[in-house]
Structure formats: structure tokens, C-alpha cells
Design an enzyme around this catalytic site. Structure first.
Site, PDB file in Angstrom:
ATOM      1  CB  CYS A  25      -0.949   0.003   1.197  1.00 53.31           C
ATOM      2  SG  CYS A  25      -0.087   0.024   2.766  1.00 53.31           S
ATOM      3  CG  ASP A  44      -0.355   3.384   3.859  1.00 57.19           C
ATOM      4  OD1 ASP A  44      -0.262   4.091   2.840  1.00 57.19           O
ATOM      5  OD2 ASP A  44      -1.435   2.994   4.317  1.00 57.19           O
ATOM      6  CB  CYS A 104      -4.906   4.020   5.157  1.00 52.72           C
ATOM      7  SG  CYS A 104      -4.653   2.768   6.417  1.00 52.72           S
ATOM      8  CB  CYS A 152      -3.486  -0.561   8.962  1.00 48.85           C
ATOM      9  SG  CYS A 152      -4.391  -0.690   7.412  1.00 48.85           S
TER      10      CYS A 152
HETATM   11 FE1  FES Z   1      -1.676   0.140   4.250  1.00 52.69          FE
HETATM   12 FE2  FES Z   1      -3.444   0.970   5.920  1.00 52.69          FE
HETATM   13  S1  FES Z   1      -3.758   0.612   3.832  1.00 52.69           S
HETATM   14  S2  FES Z   1      -1.351   0.709   6.288  1.00 52.69           S
END
Ligand code: FES
Length: 154
Positions: A38, A40, A64, A108
């Protein structure tokens, strides 16, 4: 309880009003982790006293809403704990404290656990300490471009 499909009130609260956002100068331990899928990124700072108790914890997350909520809860949970106890703050513990997360958002919370571990690892390495059960961080990332972008992202 049936499968969680939406965000709990606690998740929404920690997302809209995250606790402990920021950095700690000269932190005892800093850990930065990222999720390649993702994209992140989460950075965790720990202030640890001479008794190996986490005095303060702060975070910066470029990610996110669930990543922000889990970072916020993770920092709340590790504060006041010994480094050994902080290791027990798993993604499960973070999720439980948030009254659950939808399945697609479980990763996450894993990022939050990994960020704590990476910061503890950094602390242990700097001080020549061994924290029983702590493994080297898997997703530790260096000072990446993304992180610098993140600094100016807010
Ligand atoms: Fe990757 Fe939340 S979508 S940490």
C-alpha cells in the site's frame, strides 16, 4: 462478535484526533517501517528512561486512516510500559483496544506492531541491550524519499 466490516467509534476517534503525533528529539529508539503493497509508512519514536520504561512515544504516519488510528493507539499502549512489556503490544492488542478493524485493514495494525519493534530494536542496539524475544525489524526502511515527502505532507 461477527466480523467487523466498518470502523469502530474508537478507530474514528483515533483517526480524527490522533494522540502523540510528532517526533521526539534524541529519542532513545526510532523505527521506520513501510508496507510495500500500500506504500504506507510509519515512524515511531520512543523515549525510554534508565529503568527501561517507555516515558513517551510519538509517531508520524504517512498512510491510511487505520494506520493513523493504530499508530495513535499503539503509542498510547506502550507509554508507561517496560521495553519487555512494550514488546507484548502486538497488532492484536492494538486492534482489540480499538474494538476491531475490518479484515482488509488488519495489515495496518501490523505496521504499528512492526514500528514498535523497530524502535525497540534501535534502542536495544544503541544501548547494547538484549530484549528477550525481539527480532530484527523486517520492514525497517531507511531515510527514503517518501519519508521526506511525508515531512512536508501536512
Ligand atoms: Fe496500508 Fe493501511 S492501507 S497501512
Amino acid at each position: 462478535m461477527s466480523q467487523v466490516t466498518e470502523y469502530s467509534k474508537k478507530v474514528m476517534d483515533h483517526f480524527s484526533n490522533p494522540r502523540n503525533v510528532g517526533e521526539i528529539e534524541e529519542a532513545a529508539g526510532v523505527g521506520t517501517v513501510g508496507n510495500a503493497k500500500c506504500g504506507d509508512i510509519m515512524r515511531m519514536y520512543l523515549d525510554i528512561d534508565e529503568n527501561q520504561v517507555v516515558r513517551d512515544a510519538k509517531f508520524k504516519t504517512f498512510g491510511c486512516g487505520a494506520a493513523i488510528a493504530t499508530s495513535s493507539m499503539a503509542t498510547e499502549l506502550v507509554k508507561g510500559k517496560t521495553v519487555q512489556e512494550a514488546l507484548e503490544v502486538t497488532n492484536k492488542a492494538v486492534m482489540e483496544a480499538l474494538d476491531g478493524l475490518p479484515p482488509v485493514k488488519v495489515h495496518c495494525s501490523l505496521l504499528a506492531e512492526q514500528a514498535i519493534h523497530a524502535a525497540l530494536w534501535d534502542y536495544a542496539e544503541k544501548n547494547g541491550i538484549k530484549i528477550e524475544g525481539l527480532k530484527p525489524p523486517v520492514n525497517d526502511i531507511d531515510e527514503t524519499e517518501e519519508f521526506y515527502e511525508m515531512q512536508g505532507a501536512d
